[in-house]
Structure formats: structure tokens, C-alpha cells
Scaffold this motif. Sequence first.
Motif, PDB file in Angstrom:
ATOM      1  N   ASP A 104      10.613  80.482   5.200  1.00 11.60           N
ATOM      2  CA  ASP A 104      11.734  81.418   4.193  1.00 11.60           C
ATOM      3  C   ASP A 104      11.312  80.946   3.084  1.00 11.60           C
ATOM      4  OD1 ASP A 104      12.847  83.654   4.495  1.00 11.60           O
ATOM      5  OD2 ASP A 104      14.943  82.484   3.821  1.00 11.60           O
ATOM      6  N   TYR A 117       7.937  76.693  14.135  1.00  7.39           N
ATOM      7  CA  TYR A 117       8.940  76.763  12.922  1.00  7.39           C
ATOM      8  C   TYR A 117      10.310  78.121  13.561  1.00  7.39           C
ATOM      9  CZ  TYR A 117       5.338  74.487  10.039  1.00  7.39           C
ATOM     10  OH  TYR A 117       4.805  74.044   9.668  1.00  7.39           O
ATOM     11  N   HIS A 118      11.501  77.095  14.147  1.00  7.38           N
ATOM     12  CA  HIS A 118      12.385  78.230  14.854  1.00  7.38           C
ATOM     13  C   HIS A 118      13.209  78.726  13.495  1.00  7.38           C
ATOM     14  CE1 HIS A 118      12.165  76.220  18.353  1.00  7.38           C
ATOM     15  NE2 HIS A 118      11.931  75.665  17.624  1.00  7.38           N
ATOM     16  N   GLU A 119      13.354  79.688  12.876  1.00  3.03           N
ATOM     17  CA  GLU A 119      13.366  80.626  11.910  1.00  3.03           C
ATOM     18  C   GLU A 119      12.984  82.039  11.740  1.00  3.03           C
ATOM     19  OE1 GLU A 119      11.495  79.830   7.779  1.00  3.03           O
ATOM     20  OE2 GLU A 119      10.924  78.189   8.545  1.00  3.03           O
ATOM     21  N   THR A 120      14.080  82.867  10.738  1.00  5.47           N
ATOM     22  CA  THR A 120      13.431  84.115  10.386  1.00  5.47           C
ATOM     23  C   THR A 120      12.734  84.299   9.197  1.00  5.47           C
ATOM     24  OG1 THR A 120      15.656  85.417   9.766  1.00  5.47           O
ATOM     25  CG2 THR A 120      14.646  85.249  12.131  1.00  5.47           C
ATOM     26  N   VAL A 121      11.970  85.367   8.695  1.00  2.00           N
ATOM     27  CA  VAL A 121      11.463  85.210   7.117  1.00  2.00           C
ATOM     28  C   VAL A 121      11.258  86.104   6.438  1.00  2.00           C
ATOM     29  CG1 VAL A 121       9.581  84.499   6.032  1.00  2.00           C
ATOM     30  CG2 VAL A 121      10.003  83.163   7.825  1.00  2.00           C
ATOM     31  N   SER A 131      10.460  74.480   4.486  1.00  2.00           N
ATOM     32  CA  SER A 131      10.997  76.323   5.592  1.00  2.00           C
ATOM     33  C   SER A 131       9.618  77.256   4.961  1.00  2.00           C
ATOM     34  CB  SER A 131      12.614  76.655   6.145  1.00  2.00           C
ATOM     35  OG  SER A 131      12.396  77.235   5.217  1.00  2.00           O
ATOM     36  N   GLY A 161      11.964  83.249  16.097  1.00  2.00           N
ATOM     37  CA  GLY A 161      13.190  83.931  16.176  1.00  2.00           C
ATOM     38  C   GLY A 161      13.888  83.029  17.192  1.00  2.00           C
ATOM     39  N   ASP A 162      15.423  83.556  16.644  1.00  2.00           N
ATOM     40  CA  ASP A 162      16.414  83.789  17.661  1.00  2.00           C
ATOM     41  C   ASP A 162      16.996  84.159  18.936  1.00  2.00           C
ATOM     42  OD1 ASP A 162      17.899  84.712  16.062  1.00  2.00           O
ATOM     43  OD2 ASP A 162      19.667  84.012  15.356  1.00  2.00           O
ATOM     44  N   ILE A 174       5.976  80.997  15.143  1.00  2.00           N
ATOM     45  CA  ILE A 174       7.082  81.079  14.058  1.00  2.00           C
ATOM     46  C   ILE A 174       8.855  81.625  15.269  1.00  2.00           C
ATOM     47  CG2 ILE A 174       8.482  82.339  12.359  1.00  2.00           C
ATOM     48  CD1 ILE A 174       5.874  82.844  10.665  1.00  2.00           C
TER      49      ILE A 174
END
Length: 684
Positions: free
Chosen positions: A235, A254-258, A233, A275-276, A273
Motif C-alpha cells: 500500500d 503480505y498481510h494488508e489491504t491495498v 508495504s 486480507g484480514d 496478499i
Amino acid sequence: MAVFARDDDRSRRVRLAVAAVMALGVVATAGAFVADPAESAPDPVAYDDTTELGLSAEGDEVMAGNATIPRTQVFYSQLQYVVGYNGIGSFTASLSDGRTERQFGYPLVAYVETFDHRNPETTDDGLFAATGAGGWTPVDAAYYVVGSDAHTPAGEAVIPFRSRAAAESFADAHGGGVVGWESVRDRSFDVDSAAAVRSLAPGRWRAADDRIAEAERTADRPVSVIVGEDAPSIDAAVAAAPSNSTVVVPEGVYHETVTVNESVTITGDGARISGDGNGSVITVRAANVAIQGLRIDGVGNRTRDPEAAGDSGDGESEAWDAYIQSGYGGGDAGIKAIDAPGLVVDDVAIETNASGLLLREGSHAVVRDLRVDGSDTWQDGFMGLTGMESRVTVTDSRFEGGRDGIYLHRADGSIVRNSTFTNNRYGVHLMYTGDALVADNTVRNELFAGVTVMTRPSGNAIVGNDVRDSGAGIQSSGTRTYVAYNTLVDNELGFSTSARGSLYERNVVVGNELGARATTIVPSSRVVANDFVGNDDHAAAGAGALRVWADGDRGNYWEGANVGPRSSDERAYRPTSPVDAALHREAAAVTLRESPAAVLLDRLRGTVPGARSGSIIDPAPASEPYAPERIDAVTGPGSERAGPLHADWRAELGPPDEREAAHSNTTVRESTNQGTTAESRGHR
């Protein structure tokens, strides 16, 4: 006791004029003072009851209580307000500026604040400081220390004392000499003025170039980790990357936070990117981080911290200041930086109903080719870029929708240039932010204003911007502001003269409902060499003294001023006069202009202060426009299809070698690519 005595005949006429105005029921507003015509020398008033000019008291040193600025209060013969000058030099400069006496009358009496029993000293930085409350002494009865090691935030300090012994004691300790009023009055002071800001504007542009070049060097790092190959990922890749290396993010979603805690570069090629929908997508907590080539969405909807302490109702209070910094700085963002100086954001697009880029606690940043798409209605969104105590350099970016395109709070030295703002509440919104440059931006359809500066900052330059179809073009408060070479078309208001001690020049003001509005009660700015064409009304003024909009024999160009039997160079123009204001709209106004009643009214305005209140006069209106090519570009055939215009102000104001090179090109640049770089790279 009047220290500025005039001949008896003139004094008698002035007293009669003041008495006539009082008989007509002229009532002073809050903070005003009307001298009793029977008194030759009115007593000093509390300084808070004066209308302040000169150095802004908003300087950080003054606010923090670390410095004291010697003050003067002056009673003028044709002004119902007591004028307070921050700094002795500010008052002495007004005595010879050619405008003050015409607007206010001559000074009847002036008092200076004296420091005999106030422990006068200097701070570690050499700023003059004193304790307690001082007394007021007529300027010609005081003794002054000049040439000492004390200074104010504006420069040289002149320190008044009631007694010669106290003055000599201070000079013995801090150097300098003791002189009388006549010596001070004849002394030349380096008063920090809007003209100085004009000379600094090209240098600020070059400073932006230097910052951008440094940002490119910061971002150019060797690759250490590739997402998908070396880490699962973004992150994880950022956590694994050594300092001063680059993380590569291949194309994809990319489904995430960093969270970034190291000085690394994150570079993408078509990567998104997402986020949710809760919180910020990228959070930066390290210095010298670079973020490039990313698309960001899925930002949380929290626009501010609802738990922030403070009262948000008072725009000048410390509590309000703290509320804004903690409240506005506590929301969600596509990229949030906290104590992260040296941040670089390049070729990034963000979709958000909160902030796009949020900078806090000294997160000084260089931002290039950023696109932020905000909410459809400003009430539902927030700022494209929010900077809290963080200096930003923004170039070639686009902000569309949401609350404000860029909101900066205590971000001195920021530069916003070559960017586009559309469908916001405000395009560029500065609070407590001075020494900034807002230049060559394109602004469209802003609800309230294209560029607005609130509170009392100093030294801002707002130049070369093109603002159209907005509530107002430019509204700037503070002191020593330079507003010039802007193109303001089809707005409700072109610009307001809200800033004190400022310079408004070479603006093209076309087709607005109101071209300009004079708003300060006591005028202290120069308005000269502007072109007013096709406005419903060229200018209006609120309550206050006569405003003289000219500089010596050079005035502004007013469409309509040169119609009729006499040319504009043979007659003053008054845009606030019902007759003169209609010259460019009503043919019958030409006849009324020369009527005996109009002539009598002109004479009355020149003798009775009350008849001049809330008015503007240009004693030397120009017979031809100053920028005919820009006027033609926004009014001529095909103008509705033309792109934004930006006057080549750097060619006029820069160093001689730059001016010579720039003059080889056209003096008006039609922008066809502003804000399009992002779209060409798929910023949607």
C-alpha cells in the motif's frame, strides 16, 4: 376489411378449422386473442396484449424515452395470438421468409401505428420520436414516409400516417418520400438479424485480441518502487509510485489491504496478499491500472450490500435493476474496481467466498489467466467475476465454485472466451448485456446452466462452447442471438430457443435428457443444421404455434429419423410426436410410424391449428450428421477420457483469408490446456 384476402374456399376452410378448435375448448392464455370466426376483420387490441417480435423494446434509447419505434399488429389465420412487430421492416420481412405462413397461417388483417397528431420528430441522434398514444390504421389504408433522416435503434425508420397531408408534412421537414403499402411491402429493408450477428462473431474475437495487445502495452511500465526496499508495504509503495510506473512485489506473504489511486502496474513474483477477512483486499479507483502475478486471499464474506434500495422480486422492473447494481456491486472482492476504466488483471489467483473480481461504474477491464476459487456450495458464495456497467474481455481463465462464474450486468460488448467454469450455479450469466461474445469455453457440472442470458438484450453470439453434465447447456433470451457450433453433452437440457429472431445452427446435442426445448409462444427463430444424437428425447415444445425447424430444404439431423421403409429425405420428422420421438429408442415405433392412424394424425396437424399447438416439425431432416467428427469424439472409444471440444467456427465464419488458413488445420480442436495455465503457475 381484411387486407390480406384469400380465395373464398380457403377462407371457408380456415373459419371451419378455427370454429372446430374453439369447439374443442381451446383457451387462449394471457396476452392472447382468438378471432371470432364470424368476423372478417377483428379490431386492433392494446399493444401490450400482443406477443412482440422484431426489435427488442429493451434498447436503452427506448427505455429512456428518447425514441419511438413504429409498430404493427397482425392477426394470423391459424394463430390464437395477436403478433406485435416492433418496426415495419420486421413485419414485411416475415411476409417472404418462407416460415411465417407455415407456422401462423396467412395474415388476416394488419394494423400500423400512425403518428398524425403526435408531434413526430427526431432526436439529436436522429432517432424517430413522438408523443402521446397513437391510433391504429389498416396497413393498406396508411401513408408511409420512407427515406427520411429518421431512424430507429435497428436502422431505417418507416413512419406511417393516417392522412397523406400529415405524411407529406413530415417528409417536407425530414426528407424522404410518401408511398403506399404496396411500395412498402415490396421494399427491401436491412433488417438487423441473427445472420448479421453470425458475420460479426469472428470480428469480436479479433477485437479481444486487440484489447489484450493494448492491455499488454498498458502494463509494460518502468519500475519505480520495490516493496521491501523502497517502501515497507504494498500500500505504501503504490502511494509512493509515480503515475505510469511499476511497483514490484517480491515473493512472500503480505498481510494488508491495498488502495490504488494512480495509474500504475503492480506486479508480483510468487507474492500473496492476505486480507484480514473484512472488506476487499485490493481497491482500484484510477484508470489504466494493471495487476499481475499476485495471489489473493483473506477477502471479506459480504456478498452484497444489504442496505441497497429497491424491490428484488421483479426481474423486469427498474427498481430491480437498481437493486442488483447497488446490491451486487456493494459486496467484498479480492479486487474491487470503481470507476476504473482500462483495468488489466493478468496471472492472478483469488480465493474467496464473496466476489473474486468486482467491476463497477465503467471499470472496463481485460482479464487474462485469472483463477477464482469460490465456496464449495453456491449458496455460501458469490461471483467469480462481477461486472456492473463495465465491459470485460476475459480469456484463458478458470472459475470454480461459488454462485456464478461470471455475472455481467449492462456490460454490452463483453467477450468471454477460452475459459473454464466448474461447479457453479451458472457458468456465464448475462443480464441486460448485448453485443457480447461467449466463445470456446469449457463448462462442467453447473447446477442450472452453462451459459444463460436473461432479460431482453440483443445481438449476442454464443459459439464453440463445450458444456457437459449441467442442468442446461445454453439458455439465452433476448433478440438476434446467434447460438452455434456448441457441443452440448450429458446435460438435463441441451439448449432452449428462448431468444426471439435468433439463429441456432451447427450445435452438436448428444446424450442429454432433453436435446432442445422450444419455449417462445410465437416462434420467430431459425433452428437448422444441428445434430441430435442419443438424447432421451430430442426436443420438446411448450404451448404456442407450430415450430418449423428448417431453413428451406435444409433441416437438422435427428438420430432415428432415417430408420424404417422411407429415408429421412422422404418424410418430415416431428420430434414432439410420440411416435417420431421414439424412433431412435424403440424398434416398434418404426411400424407405428407408417400406420394409418399416424398418417391421419399428420394430416390433422396440417389443417387444424389446435392440433399443431406445442409441436415441432422438421420438413427436411438431414440423412447424415453435419458434424460427424464431433459426434464421434464424444461418443466413440475413449470419449470419456477426451478433453473438451471446440469447433473451429472461425474457420467457417471468418474472412476468406482466415478461413483458408484455418481450413489447413483440423476442424475440431481438442483442448488440453484450457484453464491449466493458472495451475501451472501455482494458482492454488
